[in-house]
Design a protein around this motif. Structure first.
Motif, PDB file in Angstrom:
ATOM      1  N   UNK A  29      34.713  50.712  32.718  1.00 40.36           N
ATOM      2  CA  UNK A  29      35.173  50.417  31.509  1.00 40.36           C
ATOM      3  C   UNK A  29      35.989  49.423  30.752  1.00 40.36           C
ATOM      4  N   UNK A  30      35.867  48.316  31.750  1.00 44.20           N
ATOM      5  CA  UNK A  30      36.381  46.850  31.643  1.00 44.20           C
ATOM      6  C   UNK A  30      37.876  46.890  31.407  1.00 44.20           C
ATOM      7  N   UNK A  31      38.240  48.042  31.703  1.00 46.32           N
ATOM      8  CA  UNK A  31      40.151  48.146  31.878  1.00 46.32           C
ATOM      9  C   UNK A  31      40.798  47.582  32.373  1.00 46.32           C
ATOM     10  N   UNK A  32      40.143  47.023  33.263  1.00 48.32           N
ATOM     11  CA  UNK A  32      41.013  46.698  34.577  1.00 48.32           C
ATOM     12  C   UNK A  32      40.626  45.457  35.280  1.00 48.32           C
ATOM     13  N   UNK A  33      41.439  44.209  35.207  1.00 41.44           N
ATOM     14  CA  UNK A  33      40.738  42.903  35.703  1.00 41.44           C
ATOM     15  C   UNK A  33      40.904  42.803  37.017  1.00 41.44           C
ATOM     16  N   UNK A  34      39.000  42.327  37.475  1.00 42.66           N
ATOM     17  CA  UNK A  34      38.806  42.381  39.007  1.00 42.66           C
ATOM     18  C   UNK A  34      39.359  40.900  38.809  1.00 42.66           C
ATOM     19  N   UNK A  35      39.701  41.088  40.145  1.00 42.94           N
ATOM     20  CA  UNK A  35      39.407  39.918  41.354  1.00 42.94           C
ATOM     21  C   UNK A  35      39.201  39.331  42.779  1.00 42.94           C
ATOM     22  N   UNK A  36      38.754  37.715  42.525  1.00 50.57           N
ATOM     23  CA  UNK A  36      38.007  38.147  43.556  1.00 50.57           C
ATOM     24  C   UNK A  36      38.797  37.537  45.251  1.00 50.57           C
ATOM     25  N   UNK A  37      37.995  38.527  46.235  1.00 55.22           N
ATOM     26  CA  UNK A  37      38.950  39.025  46.997  1.00 55.22           C
ATOM     27  C   UNK A  37      39.387  37.147  47.760  1.00 55.22           C
ATOM     28  N   UNK A  38      38.875  36.025  47.556  1.00 53.98           N
ATOM     29  CA  UNK A  38      39.394  34.451  47.786  1.00 53.98           C
ATOM     30  C   UNK A  38      40.674  34.005  47.516  1.00 53.98           C
ATOM     31  N   UNK A  39      40.295  34.691  46.082  1.00 53.49           N
ATOM     32  CA  UNK A  39      41.595  34.264  45.248  1.00 53.49           C
ATOM     33  C   UNK A  39      43.138  35.725  45.922  1.00 53.49           C
ATOM     34  N   UNK A  40      42.632  36.412  45.919  1.00 57.33           N
ATOM     35  CA  UNK A  40      43.540  36.690  46.648  1.00 57.33           C
ATOM     36  C   UNK A  40      44.159  36.934  47.706  1.00 57.33           C
ATOM     37  N   UNK A  41      43.407  36.726  48.742  1.00 61.15           N
ATOM     38  CA  UNK A  41      44.240  35.675  50.168  1.00 61.15           C
ATOM     39  C   UNK A  41      45.028  34.807  50.056  1.00 61.15           C
ATOM     40  N   UNK A  42      44.227  33.693  49.299  1.00 59.97           N
ATOM     41  CA  UNK A  42      44.630  32.507  48.357  1.00 59.97           C
ATOM     42  C   UNK A  42      46.267  32.341  48.016  1.00 59.97           C
TER      43      UNK A  42
END
Length: 50
Positions: A29-42
Motif C-alpha cells: 500500500x506504499x504506507x512505509x518507505x523501504x530503505x536499501x540494506x546497504x544504505x542501512x548498514x552504511x
C-alpha cells in the motif's frame, strides 16, 4: 538439532506470520518507505564510527 536450540512455539510462529502479512500489506500500500540494506548498514557504520 535446530529444534533443540530453538524449540518450536506455535503461538510465536503465528505472531510472526501475522507480522509478516502486516508488513507485506504496508509495502503493497506504499504506507512505509523501504530503505536499501546497504544504505542501512552504511548509516549504522557511520553512527558507530563517528
Amino acid at each position: 538439532m535446530l529444534a533443540s536450540i530453538t524449540p518450536l512455539n506455535s503461538e510465536i510462529d503465528k505472531l510472526w506470520v501475522k507480522e509478516a502479512h502486516k508488513r507485506k500489506e504496508e509495502i503493497d500500500s506504499d504506507s512505509v518507505t523501504l530503505v536499501d540494506g546497504d544504505e542501512v548498514f552504511k548509516k549504522i557504520s557511520q553512527r558507530f564510527n563517528s
